[in-house]
Design an enzyme around this catalytic site. Structure first.
Site, short mmCIF file in Angstrom:
data_model
loop_
_atom_site.label_atom_id
_atom_site.label_comp_id
_atom_site.label_asym_id
_atom_site.label_seq_id
_atom_site.Cartn_x
_atom_site.Cartn_y
_atom_site.Cartn_z
N SER A 151 -3.21 -12.54 3.74
CA SER A 151 -4.20 -11.99 4.67
C SER A 151 -5.04 -13.11 5.28
CB SER A 151 -5.15 -11.04 3.94
OG SER A 151 -4.41 -10.10 3.23
N ALA A 152 -5.53 -12.86 6.48
CA ALA A 152 -6.47 -13.77 7.18
C ALA A 152 -5.83 -15.08 7.60
CB ALA A 152 -7.70 -14.05 6.33
N CYS A 153 -4.51 -15.06 7.83
CA CYS A 153 -3.83 -16.28 8.31
C CYS A 153 -3.22 -16.07 9.70
CB CYS A 153 -2.75 -16.70 7.34
SG CYS A 153 -3.40 -17.38 5.81
N GLY A 154 -3.55 -14.97 10.37
CA GLY A 154 -3.11 -14.77 11.75
C GLY A 154 -1.67 -14.29 11.87
N ARG B 263 -9.87 -1.10 11.41
CA ARG B 263 -8.45 -1.14 11.77
C ARG B 263 -8.11 -0.33 13.01
NH1 ARG B 263 -5.06 -4.51 8.57
NH2 ARG B 263 -6.54 -5.26 7.03
N LYS C 101 2.52 -0.24 2.04
CA LYS C 101 2.58 -1.20 0.93
C LYS C 101 3.22 -0.57 -0.32
CE LYS C 101 0.19 -4.20 3.35
NZ LYS C 101 0.82 -5.36 3.95
N ARG D 97 -3.54 -20.83 4.30
CA ARG D 97 -4.73 -21.43 4.92
C ARG D 97 -5.19 -22.55 3.98
NH1 ARG D 97 -9.51 -19.70 7.94
NH2 ARG D 97 -8.32 -17.92 8.73
N ASP E 29 4.43 -6.97 9.86
CA ASP E 29 3.94 -6.93 8.48
C ASP E 29 5.03 -6.91 7.41
OD1 ASP E 29 1.69 -6.92 6.75
OD2 ASP E 29 1.94 -4.79 6.38
N TYR F 98 -7.83 5.58 2.52
CA TYR F 98 -7.79 4.43 3.43
C TYR F 98 -6.46 3.68 3.41
CZ TYR F 98 -9.36 0.40 6.04
OH TYR F 98 -9.49 -0.57 6.99
N ARG G 165 -7.84 -1.81 0.71
CA ARG G 165 -6.94 -1.62 -0.43
C ARG G 165 -7.69 -2.01 -1.70
NH1 ARG G 165 -3.53 -5.03 -1.24
NH2 ARG G 165 -3.90 -6.44 0.50
N HIS H 137 6.98 -9.11 2.59
CA HIS H 137 5.73 -8.99 3.35
C HIS H 137 5.79 -10.02 4.49
CE1 HIS H 137 1.03 -9.19 3.19
NE2 HIS H 137 1.45 -8.31 4.08
O1 O2Y Z 1 -3.76 -1.69 3.75
C1 O2Y Z 1 -4.97 -1.83 3.96
O2 O2Y Z 1 -5.75 -0.94 3.72
C2 O2Y Z 1 -5.54 -3.04 4.51
S1 O2Y Z 1 -4.64 -4.47 4.12
C3 O2Y Z 1 -3.31 -4.62 5.22
C4 O2Y Z 1 -3.15 -3.76 6.29
C5 O2Y Z 1 -2.09 -3.91 7.13
C6 O2Y Z 1 -1.20 -4.91 6.90
N1 O2Y Z 1 -1.35 -5.77 5.87
C7 O2Y Z 1 -2.38 -5.65 5.04
C8 O2Y Z 1 -2.44 -6.63 3.93
O3 O2Y Z 1 -3.35 -6.70 3.14
O4 O2Y Z 1 -1.48 -7.39 3.81
MN MN Z 2 0.15 -7.08 5.18
#
Ligand code: O2Y
Ligand code: MN
Length: 582
Positions: free
Chosen positions: A247-250, A366, A205, A397, A274, A196, A68, A225
């Site tokens: 992101s990156a928190c599992g 992905r 989103k 985090r 999500d 993408y 993104r 979210h």
């Molecule tokens: O949407 C993207 O291209 C990657 S980011 C993402 C993908 C799926 C779920 N959540 C996210 C996020 O950044 O929160």
């Molecule tokens: Mn997300």
């Protein structure tokens, strides 16, 4: 009879973008098969080993188009302050003048697909229709997994004009001619120059969060979210919890948690990984639906140890984007079970061996997989009414500062905790490690209006609502000078969920602290864990000096919103300071 409003818009867009053909998608199996065959023929997709991975395919995106792009994402409202300090703003007039021309003739030589889609279970009063016009067959195939796509959506729309319009064109894929615009007054999205994920699958989103958050504000609900999970106790009773993590928190791992054998009788059901749309029910509770139908999950790090349910979900009918491929045609990424393959093809299509300097799979590679294939998908996944939410969990985090878990004193305090949420950046996400980034309710990149007003909306919605969820904060990532992660995480997080459930039911013990209610010494079940009492103490500790600094930083953040920040948030901040200083 075709929807007049929709057919006119399709004709208008076709006139501007000049596709060779316009195809209305019905979402059928045959249509999907023929799109896949076409993409295999033109190289958009690579066939994976169909014996081992039935109906699975690999897509390699343009190397500059792998995530993104927040800096090219705009909220288009008349006034900049309506977008607020966390969004990029562009006036609708400027967007039409500067971005509009990028669509002129952009679909020449291509097909324009009309993709009607439904966000939410069929027949749900919370579900909403979107229509995406796109020149990417890959987007169509992904939308078919991520949404209820095709005839089902057109049927839901009927002759209504109430749908979110999304126009997407790959353009020339140049980052210099890439933009994602949200015209909030019109429920209209433009995306150009990227194929993408969240940039191009406009239901996710763009609609389900940025546009929907604005609709939710106007209509008195919440678009968040958040994952949605059902926690089943040994008696078979299921309680539903929403959780918001940056992101990156599992997040996906928590949504699909497998409880360890020591936690007999406890299990987690996945309603969503999500996004949650939450409405007030007649019983005064918050009811959640997952507007999506699939998972767009990050591949690296996904293994049978970290998330066996995600792995099972992608075993068939999945699209992989930017993962590596082994010589026998299997998808591969760093962190997958077993040893790395002796050789592979990397995400760019180049030969790769374990001695290569670059990772084989892109760190943001992905999988797109149907939620129905998840072994722990909730029996309520398609329930039109959704599920009643008993707890909302915020998390980030944090190596220090935030304890493993604490409960907000009340709704207003919970909104303050969500509003001041923060997370430390990881190398995979940004390159810079350990920088604290405020990400209120994990919505910073996704709230479609001024976040000061968004906190006001949360406060207003929860006023005099005794049946609303209780609010909590968790931190799985607390460390000490000698131990990177003090808490084992993954399946053992169910122990924390159990305490949360206990608090909801008035059964688990807690102690008041300046920041909220923490578990008493023996309230959390840590039996069978290799966790020293020092580690446990550290996990639950609140350092007053750290927290005074933290609250100073929170105040700096709140100030950014000027008059839009509700007075109640400042009162909460003052009360926190007073408790810390007492
Ligand atoms: O949407 C993207 O291209 C990657 S980011 C993402 C993908 C799926 C779920 N959540 C996210 C996020 O950044 O929160
Ligand atoms: Mn997300």
């Amino acid at each position: 009879m075709a929807n007049q409003n929709l057919t006119s818009w399709v004709a208008e867009v076709a006139k501007q973008t000049m596709p060779d053909r316009v195809v209305w998608c019905d979402g059928s199996e045959e249509e999907n098969r023929s799109l896949i065959e076409q993409m295999l023929a033109d190289g958009t997709l690579v066939q994976l080993n169909q014996g081992r991975h039935p109906n699975c395919f690999l897509h390699r995106s343009h190397p500059t188009d792998v995530a993104r792009t927040e800096h090219l994402t705009y909220i288009c409202t008349d006034k900049a302050e309506d977008a607020g300090p966390t969004n990029n703003w562009m006036s609708p007039a400027d967007a039409r003048k500067n971005i509009g021309p990028l669509f002129n003739g952009s679909m020449k030589g291509r097909t324009m697909y009309v993709v009607p889609y439904l966000m939410g279970p069929v027949g749900s009063p919370s579900a909403k229709v979107g229509v995406e016009l796109t020149d990417s067959a890959y987007v169509v195939a992904n939308m078919r997994i991520m949404t209820r796509m095709g005839t089902v959506a057109l049927d839901a729309l009927g002759d209504s004009t109430d749908y979110c319009r999304g126009l997407h064109s790959l353009g020339d894929l140049s980052p210099d001619r890439r933009a994602i615009c949200h015209f909030q007054a019109e429920k209209l999205i433009w995306s150009v120059g990227s194929g993408y994920g969240g940039n191009a699958l406009l239901g996710k989103k763009c609609f389900a969060l940025r546009v929907a958050s604005q609709m939710a504000r106007e209509q008195g609900w919440l678009a968040e979210h958040m994952l949605i999970l059902g926690l089943e106790d040994p008696q078979g009773k299921v309680t539903y919890i929403c959780a918001a993590f940056p992101s990156a928190c599992g997040k996906t791992n928590l949504a699909m948690l497998v409880a360890p054998a020591t936690q007999k009788g406890w299990r987690v059901w996945t309603v969503g990984d999500d996004i949650a749309w939450l409405r007030i029910g007649e019983d005064g509770r918050l009811w959640a639906i997952n507007p999506e139908a699939g998972f767009f999950g990050v591949a690296p790090g996904t293994s049978s140890k970290t998330n066996s349910n995600a792995l099972a979900s992608l075993s068939k009918n999945a699209i992989f984007t930017n993962v590596a491929m082994t010589p026998d045609g299997s998808p591969w990424w760093e962190g997958l079970d077993g040893d790395p393959p002796a050789q592979a093809t990397d995400w760019k299509g180049n030969p790769w061996t374990p001695t290569s300097k670059e990772p084989a799979a892109h760190p943001n590679s992905r999988f797109t997989a149907p939620a129905s294939q998840c072994p722990c998908v909730s029996p309520k996944f398609n329930a039109p009414e959704g599920v009643p939410i008993s707890a909302i969990v915020f998390g980030g985090r944090r190596a220090r500062v935030a304890p493993l878990v604490y409960q907000a004193r009340d709704w207003e305090h919970g909104v303050y905790i969500g509003a001041t949420m923060a997370s430390e950046t990881t190398a995979a996400a940004t390159g810079a490690v350990g920088v604290v980034r405020r990400d209120p309710m994990a919505m910073r990149p996704f709230c479609g209006y001024n976040m000061g007003d968004y906190f006001g909306h949360w406060l207003e919605l929860g006023k005099n609502r005794p049946n609303f969820p209780k609010i909590f904060h968790v931190n799985w990532f607390r460390s000490s000078p000698t131990t990177k992660f003090l808490w084992p995480g993954f399946g053992d997080n169910v122990r924390v969920l159990r305490w949360i459930l206990g608090r909801v039911n008035g059964e688990a013990a807690g102690r008041e602290t300046p920041i909220g209610v923490l578990p008493t010494d023996d309230a959390l079940d840590i039996s069978g864990l290799d966790l020293s009492s020092e580690a446990m103490q550290e996990l639950m500790s609140i350092d007053r000096r750290d927290w005074l600094e933290e609250s100073d930083d929170q105040a700096k953040f709140l100030k950014e919103f000027g008059d839009h920040m509700p007075r109640v948030m400042w009162e909460q901040h003052g009360a926190l300071r007073a408790r810390l200083e007492a």
